[in-house]
Design a protein around this motif. Structure first.
Motif, PDB file in Angstrom:
ATOM      1  N   PHE A  46     -86.638 -53.616  42.975  1.00  0.00           N
ATOM      2  CA  PHE A  46     -86.759 -52.264  43.490  1.00  0.00           C
ATOM      3  C   PHE A  46     -85.380 -51.841  43.958  1.00  0.00           C
ATOM      4  CE2 PHE A  46     -91.199 -53.730  44.223  1.00  0.00           C
ATOM      5  CZ  PHE A  46     -91.812 -52.878  43.327  1.00  0.00           C
ATOM      6  N   VAL A  47     -85.232 -50.585  44.235  1.00  0.00           N
ATOM      7  CA  VAL A  47     -83.906 -50.035  44.539  1.00  0.00           C
ATOM      8  C   VAL A  47     -83.389 -50.538  45.884  1.00  0.00           C
ATOM      9  CG1 VAL A  47     -82.593 -47.912  44.952  1.00  0.00           C
ATOM     10  CG2 VAL A  47     -84.343 -47.977  43.165  1.00  0.00           C
ATOM     11  N   ILE A  48     -84.257 -50.568  46.893  1.00  0.00           N
ATOM     12  CA  ILE A  48     -83.812 -50.864  48.256  1.00  0.00           C
ATOM     13  C   ILE A  48     -83.132 -52.230  48.376  1.00  0.00           C
ATOM     14  CG2 ILE A  48     -84.523 -51.126  50.665  1.00  0.00           C
ATOM     15  CD1 ILE A  48     -84.573 -48.268  49.594  1.00  0.00           C
ATOM     16  N   PRO A  49     -83.718 -53.324  47.830  1.00  0.00           N
ATOM     17  CA  PRO A  49     -83.018 -54.618  47.929  1.00  0.00           C
ATOM     18  C   PRO A  49     -81.626 -54.583  47.304  1.00  0.00           C
ATOM     19  CG  PRO A  49     -85.287 -54.956  47.265  1.00  0.00           C
ATOM     20  CD  PRO A  49     -85.037 -53.487  47.194  1.00  0.00           C
ATOM     21  N   GLY A  50     -81.466 -53.851  46.202  1.00  0.00           N
ATOM     22  CA  GLY A  50     -80.154 -53.736  45.566  1.00  0.00           C
ATOM     23  C   GLY A  50     -79.153 -53.031  46.452  1.00  0.00           C
ATOM     24  N   ILE A  51     -79.609 -51.974  47.144  1.00  0.00           N
ATOM     25  CA  ILE A  51     -78.722 -51.249  48.057  1.00  0.00           C
ATOM     26  C   ILE A  51     -78.312 -52.147  49.211  1.00  0.00           C
ATOM     27  CG2 ILE A  51     -78.597 -49.334  49.698  1.00  0.00           C
ATOM     28  CD1 ILE A  51     -80.431 -47.754  47.830  1.00  0.00           C
ATOM     29  N   ILE A  52     -79.276 -52.873  49.760  1.00  0.00           N
ATOM     30  CA  ILE A  52     -78.982 -53.779  50.888  1.00  0.00           C
ATOM     31  C   ILE A  52     -77.955 -54.825  50.468  1.00  0.00           C
ATOM     32  CG2 ILE A  52     -79.946 -55.569  52.389  1.00  0.00           C
ATOM     33  CD1 ILE A  52     -82.562 -53.954  52.410  1.00  0.00           C
ATOM     34  N   LYS A  53     -78.148 -55.420  49.296  1.00  0.00           N
ATOM     35  CA  LYS A  53     -77.223 -56.447  48.829  1.00  0.00           C
ATOM     36  C   LYS A  53     -75.849 -55.862  48.501  1.00  0.00           C
ATOM     37  CE  LYS A  53     -79.699 -60.070  49.294  1.00  0.00           C
ATOM     38  NZ  LYS A  53     -79.284 -61.169  50.213  1.00  0.00           N
ATOM     39  N   SER A  54     -75.809 -54.624  48.043  1.00  0.00           N
ATOM     40  CA  SER A  54     -74.506 -54.023  47.750  1.00  0.00           C
ATOM     41  C   SER A  54     -73.681 -53.893  49.021  1.00  0.00           C
ATOM     42  CB  SER A  54     -74.693 -52.654  47.095  1.00  0.00           C
ATOM     43  OG  SER A  54     -75.207 -51.700  48.009  1.00  0.00           O
ATOM     44  N   TYR A  55     -74.333 -53.628  50.145  1.00  0.00           N
ATOM     45  CA  TYR A  55     -73.602 -53.569  51.414  1.00  0.00           C
ATOM     46  C   TYR A  55     -73.325 -54.971  51.951  1.00  0.00           C
ATOM     47  CZ  TYR A  55     -74.070 -48.538  51.579  1.00  0.00           C
ATOM     48  OH  TYR A  55     -73.950 -47.199  51.298  1.00  0.00           O
ATOM     49  N   GLU A  56     -74.234 -55.891  51.709  1.00  0.00           N
ATOM     50  CA  GLU A  56     -74.014 -57.266  52.163  1.00  0.00           C
ATOM     51  C   GLU A  56     -72.801 -57.881  51.465  1.00  0.00           C
ATOM     52  OE1 GLU A  56     -76.446 -61.311  51.464  1.00  0.00           O
ATOM     53  OE2 GLU A  56     -77.466 -59.868  52.773  1.00  0.00           O
ATOM     54  N   TYR A  57     -72.607 -57.537  50.183  1.00  0.00           N
ATOM     55  CA  TYR A  57     -71.487 -58.084  49.417  1.00  0.00           C
ATOM     56  C   TYR A  57     -70.290 -57.132  49.363  1.00  0.00           C
ATOM     57  CZ  TYR A  57     -75.260 -61.118  47.686  1.00  0.00           C
ATOM     58  OH  TYR A  57     -76.321 -61.989  47.587  1.00  0.00           O
ATOM     59  N   SER A  58     -70.314 -56.078  50.176  1.00  0.00           N
ATOM     60  CA  SER A  58     -69.258 -55.057  50.102  1.00  0.00           C
ATOM     61  C   SER A  58     -67.888 -55.570  50.520  1.00  0.00           C
ATOM     62  CB  SER A  58     -69.641 -53.848  50.967  1.00  0.00           C
ATOM     63  OG  SER A  58     -69.782 -54.224  52.331  1.00  0.00           O
ATOM     64  N   MET A  59     -67.840 -56.652  51.290  1.00  0.00           N
ATOM     65  CA  MET A  59     -66.556 -57.179  51.744  1.00  0.00           C
ATOM     66  C   MET A  59     -65.921 -58.154  50.751  1.00  0.00           C
ATOM     67  SD  MET A  59     -66.043 -55.641  54.603  1.00  0.00           S
ATOM     68  CE  MET A  59     -67.021 -54.208  54.161  1.00  0.00           C
ATOM     69  N   VAL A  60     -66.668 -58.543  49.726  1.00  0.00           N
ATOM     70  CA  VAL A  60     -66.159 -59.520  48.763  1.00  0.00           C
ATOM     71  C   VAL A  60     -64.850 -59.067  48.104  1.00  0.00           C
ATOM     72  CG1 VAL A  60     -66.604 -60.671  46.550  1.00  0.00           C
ATOM     73  CG2 VAL A  60     -68.367 -60.649  48.335  1.00  0.00           C
ATOM     74  N   PRO A  61     -64.739 -57.816  47.602  1.00  0.00           N
ATOM     75  CA  PRO A  61     -63.463 -57.407  46.989  1.00  0.00           C
ATOM     76  C   PRO A  61     -62.293 -57.424  47.964  1.00  0.00           C
ATOM     77  CG  PRO A  61     -65.233 -55.909  46.368  1.00  0.00           C
ATOM     78  CD  PRO A  61     -65.777 -56.772  47.457  1.00  0.00           C
ATOM     79  N   TYR A  62     -62.559 -57.153  49.237  1.00  0.00           N
ATOM     80  CA  TYR A  62     -61.491 -57.194  50.244  1.00  0.00           C
ATOM     81  C   TYR A  62     -61.084 -58.633  50.547  1.00  0.00           C
ATOM     82  CZ  TYR A  62     -62.377 -52.261  51.117  1.00  0.00           C
ATOM     83  OH  TYR A  62     -62.509 -50.897  50.976  1.00  0.00           O
TER      84      TYR A  62
END
Length: 280
Positions: free
Chosen positions: A173-189
């Motif tokens: 579903f969309v919501i888990p993907g959004i949550i994980k996108s923020y959880e992994y948002s620091m990876v590129p930094y």
């Protein structure tokens, strides 16, 4: 405890201190290379010209809808007739289907390769540029820093795995993907600061950094919607001018997250050493 107002104020201060036009150029080029910028165009054909001429004198809603109905009716009729001619011959139909599938597969491979080997490293380089731009006048070539970091394939692997994880969570579903996108948002930094880090450790750090912070990061992201609307109203061009502000803001956010990592002891300066001019 960070606040949205403070983060955005620091971002504006950095853009005033070290300049705005180079960050604008960096985000523009990065957008092109990562697919973040789309361009549109107009095409004309005989059908369009014919029906535009027919209804150009009727500017009422009824005339407009009549134009749309007639135009698309004729358009899809011609498309259908063309396909009927093609598929009436089995050999031509099979050949066409083969080349369509082949073209699709080639396009998929090219898109996959570009995303993995170009777009991901460019995103990391862009983050490196904006982290440096917080403290000093960084250079445009930092956008391509990942390619010369000596750990290019590690960056490719981790950024690709990040996209795969977010995609798989999105399938639930969309919501888990959004949550994980923020959880992994620091990876590129994290990769922009330490390209040698392992995949497991990069995701672990990002998860710990964003623990209890994801909602605030989401709201911070939403706070740019108004700017994008204004940019869109300015012939869409204004949207490009918002990007440096957003990137500078999230660079400030990462600085807060890495201070959190150091303060809580789940990382140190050996692992996340910072961004300094002498590293250029």
């Amino acid at each position: 405890m960070w606040t949205r107002a403070r983060i955005k104020q620091e971002a504006r201060n950095g853009l005033r201190r070290f300049g705005y036009w180079m960050p604008l150029f960096v985000t523009f080029v990065a957008g092109i290379l990562t697919g973040g910028i789309t361009t549109g165009g107009t095409t004309t054909n005989s059908i369009t010209t014919e029906y535009t001429a027919e209804y150009s004198g009727d500017l009422t809603p009824a005339g407009f809808f009549a134009f749309i109905d007639e135009f698309f009716g004729e358009f899809f009729y011609e498309i259908g007739a063309a396909f009927e001619n093609i598929f009436s011959n089995p050999l031509i139909a099979m050949t066409t289907a083969f080349f369509v599938v082949l073209g699709f597969m080639i396009g998929l491979v090219v898109a996959f390769g570009w995303s993995a080997f170009v777009a991901g490293p460019v995103i990391v380089g862009k983050n490196r540029y904006f982290m440096e731009h917080r403290a000093f006048d960084s250079k445009f070539e930092r956008l391509f820093w990942s390619f010369r970091s000596g750990r290019y394939m590690n960056v490719v692997k981790i950024m690709f795995w990040r996209e795969v994880k977010i995609f798989l969570w999105s399938l639930l579903f969309v919501i888990p993907g959004i949550i994980k996108s923020y959880e992994y948002s620091m990876v590129p930094y994290i990769l922009a600061e330490n390209p040698q880090i392992s995949s497991e450790r990069a995701f672990e750090l990002s998860k710990k950094m964003t623990k209890g912070e994801k909602w605030k990061i989401f709201v911070l992201d939403l706070s740019f919607i108004g700017w994008y609307i204004v940019g869109f109203l300015c012939c869409c061009v204004g949207m490009y001018f918002v990007e440096p502000y957003r990137e500078a803001t999230f660079a400030e956010l990462y600085q807060v997250m890495r201070e959190k990592a150091h303060g809580l002891g789940f990382s140190d300066y050996t692992e996340l050493p910072g961004f300094f001019p002498e590293q250029r």
